[in-house]
Design an enzyme around this catalytic site. Sequence first.
Site, PDB file in Angstrom:
ATOM      1  N   HIS A  24      -4.675 -13.124   4.057  1.00 42.12           N
ATOM      2  CA  HIS A  24      -3.545 -12.339   4.236  1.00 42.12           C
ATOM      3  C   HIS A  24      -3.725 -11.463   5.374  1.00 42.12           C
ATOM      4  CE1 HIS A  24      -0.441  -9.384   3.326  1.00 42.12           C
ATOM      5  NE2 HIS A  24      -1.189  -8.535   3.700  1.00 42.12           N
ATOM      6  N   ASN A  46      -3.841 -19.777   0.795  1.00 47.28           N
ATOM      7  CA  ASN A  46      -3.845 -20.118   2.191  1.00 47.28           C
ATOM      8  C   ASN A  46      -4.904 -19.086   2.781  1.00 47.28           C
ATOM      9  OD1 ASN A  46      -2.211 -17.842   1.867  1.00 47.28           O
ATOM     10  ND2 ASN A  46      -0.350 -18.241   3.042  1.00 47.28           N
ATOM     11  N   GLU A  78      -0.125  -0.896   3.659  1.00 42.74           N
ATOM     12  CA  GLU A  78      -1.128  -1.733   2.793  1.00 42.74           C
ATOM     13  C   GLU A  78      -2.692  -1.394   3.078  1.00 42.74           C
ATOM     14  OE1 GLU A  78      -0.548  -5.619   4.684  1.00 42.74           O
ATOM     15  OE2 GLU A  78       1.465  -5.776   3.676  1.00 42.74           O
ATOM     16  N   ARG A 109      -6.139 -20.547   8.839  1.00 48.79           N
ATOM     17  CA  ARG A 109      -5.418 -21.088   7.871  1.00 48.79           C
ATOM     18  C   ARG A 109      -5.499 -22.529   8.037  1.00 48.79           C
ATOM     19  NH1 ARG A 109      -0.454 -17.108   6.993  1.00 48.79           N
ATOM     20  NH2 ARG A 109      -1.140 -15.930   5.056  1.00 48.79           N
ATOM     21  N   TYR A 150       2.600  -6.965  -3.044  1.00 54.84           N
ATOM     22  CA  TYR A 150       3.550  -8.105  -2.719  1.00 54.84           C
ATOM     23  C   TYR A 150       4.738  -7.640  -3.301  1.00 54.84           C
ATOM     24  CZ  TYR A 150       0.134 -11.365  -1.237  1.00 54.84           C
ATOM     25  OH  TYR A 150      -0.775 -12.104  -0.287  1.00 54.84           O
ATOM     26  N   ARG A 187      -2.601 -11.970  13.017  1.00 57.27           N
ATOM     27  CA  ARG A 187      -1.348 -12.917  12.395  1.00 57.27           C
ATOM     28  C   ARG A 187      -1.505 -14.121  13.146  1.00 57.27           C
ATOM     29  NH1 ARG A 187       1.582 -11.927   7.598  1.00 57.27           N
ATOM     30  NH2 ARG A 187       3.155 -13.276   8.932  1.00 57.27           N
ATOM     31  N   LYS A 219      -8.556 -14.425   0.779  1.00 60.96           N
ATOM     32  CA  LYS A 219      -8.042 -14.498  -0.827  1.00 60.96           C
ATOM     33  C   LYS A 219      -8.917 -15.290  -1.590  1.00 60.96           C
ATOM     34  CE  LYS A 219      -3.251 -14.743   1.112  1.00 60.96           C
ATOM     35  NZ  LYS A 219      -2.000 -15.432   0.897  1.00 60.96           N
TER      36      LYS A 219
HETATM   37  O1  CDP Z   1       1.209 -14.269   3.955  1.00 61.88           O
HETATM   38  P1  CDP Z   1       2.275 -14.502   4.861  1.00 61.88           P
HETATM   39  O2  CDP Z   1       2.861 -13.210   5.441  1.00 61.88           O
HETATM   40  O3  CDP Z   1       2.154 -15.374   5.951  1.00 61.88           O
HETATM   41  O4  CDP Z   1       3.534 -15.170   4.252  1.00 61.88           O
HETATM   42  P2  CDP Z   1       4.861 -14.518   3.123  1.00 61.88           P
HETATM   43  O5  CDP Z   1       6.020 -15.329   3.382  1.00 61.88           O
HETATM   44  O6  CDP Z   1       4.786 -13.098   3.312  1.00 61.88           O
HETATM   45  O7  CDP Z   1       4.137 -15.061   1.418  1.00 61.88           O
HETATM   46  C1  CDP Z   1       3.129 -14.091   1.152  1.00 61.88           C
HETATM   47  C2  CDP Z   1       2.155 -15.250   0.493  1.00 61.88           C
HETATM   48  O8  CDP Z   1       2.891 -15.759  -0.898  1.00 61.88           O
HETATM   49  C3  CDP Z   1       1.867 -16.317   1.133  1.00 61.88           C
HETATM   50  O9  CDP Z   1       0.711 -15.981   2.036  1.00 61.88           O
HETATM   51  C4  CDP Z   1       1.359 -17.455   0.009  1.00 61.88           C
HETATM   52  O10 CDP Z   1       0.108 -17.180  -0.550  1.00 61.88           O
HETATM   53  C5  CDP Z   1       2.736 -17.010  -1.047  1.00 61.88           C
HETATM   54  N1  CDP Z   1       3.683 -17.963  -0.918  1.00 61.88           N
HETATM   55  C6  CDP Z   1       3.695 -18.883  -2.117  1.00 61.88           C
HETATM   56  O11 CDP Z   1       2.869 -18.960  -2.906  1.00 61.88           O
HETATM   57  N2  CDP Z   1       4.765 -19.743  -1.919  1.00 61.88           N
HETATM   58  C7  CDP Z   1       5.715 -19.754  -0.962  1.00 61.88           C
HETATM   59  N3  CDP Z   1       6.776 -20.467  -0.996  1.00 61.88           N
HETATM   60  C8  CDP Z   1       5.753 -18.521  -0.115  1.00 61.88           C
HETATM   61  C9  CDP Z   1       4.481 -17.741  -0.225  1.00 61.88           C
HETATM   62 MG    MG Z   2       3.914 -11.682   4.462  1.00 64.89          MG
END
Ligand code: CDP
Ligand code: MG
Length: 145
Positions: A115, A112, A126, A102, A49, A85, A9
């Site tokens: 992805h 973070n 994706e 992370r 997203y 993951r 990212k």
């Molecule tokens: O990336 P990951 O699959 O671990 O998490 P996700 O729950 O699918 O969320 C996607 C991305 O959204 C996260 O990696 C964060 O960058 C962002 N995010 C955020 O900005 N604020 C949150 N409360 C949750 C997620």
């Molecule tokens: Mg996700």
Amino acid sequence: MEKTLVLIKPDAFALHYSGDIIKRYEQEGFRIVAMKLLKMDERLASIHYAEHIGRPYYGDLVGFMTSAPLIALVLEGENAIARIRELHGKTNPAEAADGTIRKLYATNGRRNAVHASDSPESAAREIHIFFNETEILDGEYHVME
Ligand code: CDP
Ligand code: MG
């Protein structure tokens, strides 16, 4: 062999962590079969997203992801989706295990660092958001002496 879509990212790329992160993938035995530097736009972010549209953090997430360049990669390996993951750790670095990407390189739960696809269905979807078939170099190659 499974393939998964990874993004380094904008935070991690701007902080010059890309080399260390890619090194981890190589050390863990994954093969890079596609890679490019790009800047996401809002349209691309809304496709990638899509499942997050309408969430309270969506606007800030898109703002962050479109703010600066990122690296997209396709990694190949046995059980790659789950293993990447695991290597990345939890979404919020405060909850991520020691040694995960992370934990080492993320700033907070939004910025973070990385992805990764979370299922075979999301990987298939994706990968083709970022790469076409001719950009996925998953054949058998032999480097000439
Ligand atoms: O990336 P990951 O699959 O671990 O998490 P996700 O729950 O699918 O969320 C996607 C991305 O959204 C996260 O990696 C964060 O960058 C962002 N995010 C955020 O900005 N604020 C949150 N409360 C949750 C997620
Ligand atoms: Mg996700």
